[in-house]
Motif scaffolding. Sequence first.
Motif, short mmCIF file in Angstrom:
data_model
loop_
_atom_site.label_atom_id
_atom_site.label_comp_id
_atom_site.label_asym_id
_atom_site.label_seq_id
_atom_site.Cartn_x
_atom_site.Cartn_y
_atom_site.Cartn_z
N SER A 81 49.83 3.05 -63.59
CA SER A 81 49.01 3.85 -62.69
C SER A 81 48.57 5.13 -63.38
O SER A 81 49.14 5.53 -64.39
CB SER A 81 49.78 4.19 -61.39
N LEU A 82 47.59 5.79 -62.78
CA LEU A 82 47.04 7.02 -63.36
C LEU A 82 46.48 7.88 -62.25
O LEU A 82 45.84 7.38 -61.32
CB LEU A 82 45.92 6.69 -64.36
N GLU A 83 46.73 9.18 -62.35
CA GLU A 83 46.15 10.13 -61.40
C GLU A 83 45.03 10.90 -62.08
O GLU A 83 45.15 11.35 -63.22
CB GLU A 83 47.21 11.11 -60.90
N VAL A 84 43.92 11.03 -61.39
CA VAL A 84 42.76 11.76 -61.92
C VAL A 84 42.10 12.49 -60.76
O VAL A 84 42.18 12.05 -59.61
CB VAL A 84 41.78 10.78 -62.62
N GLY A 85 41.48 13.62 -61.06
CA GLY A 85 40.88 14.41 -60.00
C GLY A 85 39.45 14.78 -60.29
O GLY A 85 39.01 14.78 -61.45
N ALA A 86 38.72 15.11 -59.24
CA ALA A 86 37.33 15.56 -59.38
C ALA A 86 37.06 16.63 -58.34
O ALA A 86 37.54 16.54 -57.20
CB ALA A 86 36.35 14.40 -59.22
N GLU A 87 36.28 17.64 -58.73
CA GLU A 87 35.88 18.69 -57.81
C GLU A 87 34.43 18.44 -57.39
O GLU A 87 33.53 18.43 -58.24
CB GLU A 87 36.00 20.05 -58.48
N ALA A 88 34.21 18.22 -56.10
CA ALA A 88 32.88 17.90 -55.60
C ALA A 88 32.47 18.89 -54.52
O ALA A 88 33.31 19.41 -53.78
CB ALA A 88 32.84 16.48 -55.04
N ARG A 89 31.18 19.15 -54.43
CA ARG A 89 30.67 19.99 -53.35
C ARG A 89 29.29 19.50 -52.95
O ARG A 89 28.58 18.87 -53.73
CB ARG A 89 30.62 21.46 -53.78
N GLN A 90 28.91 19.81 -51.70
CA GLN A 90 27.62 19.40 -51.18
C GLN A 90 26.69 20.61 -51.15
O GLN A 90 27.06 21.69 -50.70
CB GLN A 90 27.78 18.81 -49.79
N TYR A 91 25.48 20.41 -51.66
CA TYR A 91 24.51 21.50 -51.71
C TYR A 91 23.15 20.95 -51.30
O TYR A 91 22.64 20.00 -51.90
CB TYR A 91 24.43 22.08 -53.13
N ASN A 92 22.59 21.52 -50.22
CA ASN A 92 21.29 21.06 -49.69
C ASN A 92 21.29 19.56 -49.42
O ASN A 92 20.32 18.86 -49.69
CB ASN A 92 20.15 21.41 -50.66
N GLY A 93 22.41 19.09 -48.90
CA GLY A 93 22.50 17.68 -48.53
C GLY A 93 22.85 16.74 -49.67
O GLY A 93 23.04 15.55 -49.44
N ASN A 94 22.95 17.26 -50.90
CA ASN A 94 23.26 16.43 -52.06
C ASN A 94 24.65 16.78 -52.59
O ASN A 94 25.02 17.95 -52.66
CB ASN A 94 22.23 16.63 -53.17
N TRP A 95 25.39 15.74 -52.98
CA TRP A 95 26.71 15.95 -53.54
C TRP A 95 26.63 16.13 -55.05
O TRP A 95 25.91 15.42 -55.74
CB TRP A 95 27.62 14.77 -53.22
N THR A 96 27.35 17.10 -55.55
CA THR A 96 27.46 17.30 -56.99
C THR A 96 28.93 17.41 -57.36
O THR A 96 29.76 17.83 -56.55
CB THR A 96 26.73 18.57 -57.46
N VAL A 97 29.25 17.03 -58.57
CA VAL A 97 30.63 17.10 -59.07
C VAL A 97 30.64 18.07 -60.24
O VAL A 97 29.92 17.88 -61.23
CB VAL A 97 31.14 15.71 -59.50
N THR A 98 31.44 19.12 -60.14
CA THR A 98 31.46 20.15 -61.17
C THR A 98 32.37 19.80 -62.34
O THR A 98 32.10 20.17 -63.48
CB THR A 98 31.90 21.50 -60.59
N LYS A 99 33.46 19.09 -62.06
CA LYS A 99 34.35 18.69 -63.15
C LYS A 99 35.25 17.55 -62.71
O LYS A 99 35.49 17.36 -61.51
CB LYS A 99 35.20 19.86 -63.64
N ALA A 100 35.70 16.79 -63.69
CA ALA A 100 36.74 15.80 -63.48
C ALA A 100 37.87 16.13 -64.45
O ALA A 100 37.62 16.57 -65.57
CB ALA A 100 36.22 14.39 -63.73
N ILE A 101 39.09 15.94 -63.99
CA ILE A 101 40.25 16.41 -64.74
C ILE A 101 41.27 15.29 -64.88
O ILE A 101 41.57 14.57 -63.91
CB ILE A 101 40.92 17.60 -64.02
#
Length: 388
Positions: free
Chosen positions: A346-366
């Motif tokens: 198994s593996l744990e991984v993370g991502a930071e996401a936010r919604q801006y003007n109705g669109n989702w963006t991901v700033t980083k994955a770790i």
Amino acid sequence: MAQIGIKATYMRGGTSKGVFFRADSLPSNVEELDRILLRVIGSPDPYGQQIDGMGGATSSTSKVVIVGPSSREDCDVDYRFGQVAIDRPVVDWSGNCGNLTSAVGPFAIAQGFLDAPRNGIATVRIWQANINAKIVAYVPMRDGAVVEEGEFELDGVTFPAAEIKIEFLDPSGDGGDEGGSMFPTSSALDTLDVPGVGPVELTMINAGNPAIFVDASALGLKGNELQRDVNGNAELLRKAEAIRSHAAVHMGLAMSAEEATNLRPHTPKLAFVAKPLSYVSSSGKEVDAATLDINARIFSMGKLHHAMTGTGAVAIAVAAAIPGTLVNRLVPDSTGSINFGHPSGSLEVGAEARQYNGNWTVTKAIMSRSARRLMEGFVYVSSSVREQ
């Protein structure tokens, strides 16, 4: 013909191995470069063993890396990755290797490409030239040298080592130099009518590398399979490649399915996911479904991967964080971190996401990986390779 020696380092990074070169040790001519690297690895090999080269006859061990000082002010090094086909004269430069990314920082420090602290954590800013993306690696240092030994355990790697944390900045990016957005079709979920397969529901996404997600049931699978359950099934592999190659066309990455199969075998990657089921990993370790958010498996160069590609893990984290994707449908309450089961554990991984003007963006994955030097010296190829 005489042989010529080229300075190289053989390194493990994550669950992969590859031959690492300084950029100034290799020719700039693309055709000559590919000829040399194919010969170094031992491809093409109709026997499929790469006996006369450094390759290990799997997609995880048939790899080359080129690193040099960065041409960008905001990065320390430029990094190029080549996936070398085993049975064909192809070096695929279309994507990144997330596993070997973990070895780029240690290699760069050892080669003197940046000033690292004598003790503590060295921050290595990496420009991934294949996909035009910035990656930051945090490499432990002691007494002026990279720390390689440690207690960090990574399923798919036998021995523990020092932990290297990696941040993939803006992993959805612009889809690399081919252009496009996070979702090339502008949709988080599509249905594609694949010739010889039929309608397939899938998510096509640019994250770390271009990736395709399907439900395990689309391949007649449960999601907890190991390599032995998949790689001997020629019809299943044909079906998987048909989905991958036709999706590549819809992602704007190839003009035809045949081109995707013959000239772009490395990316996009096809993965299948499912609700967690317990299983025994390839090492004999019991993997309890209660400890997992999902099960995930990924194909690499036409075969099921023995663990999980690094960029596949990034794509899983990103897709899990975005509502509407096939992955998010399995984990609708994802909070940015996901633990998934793969054939080796198994593996744990993370991502930071936010919604801006109705669109989702991901700033980083770790995620965390480890890396280690296996050998330093010279690799040898016939001088005739350069003269062709």
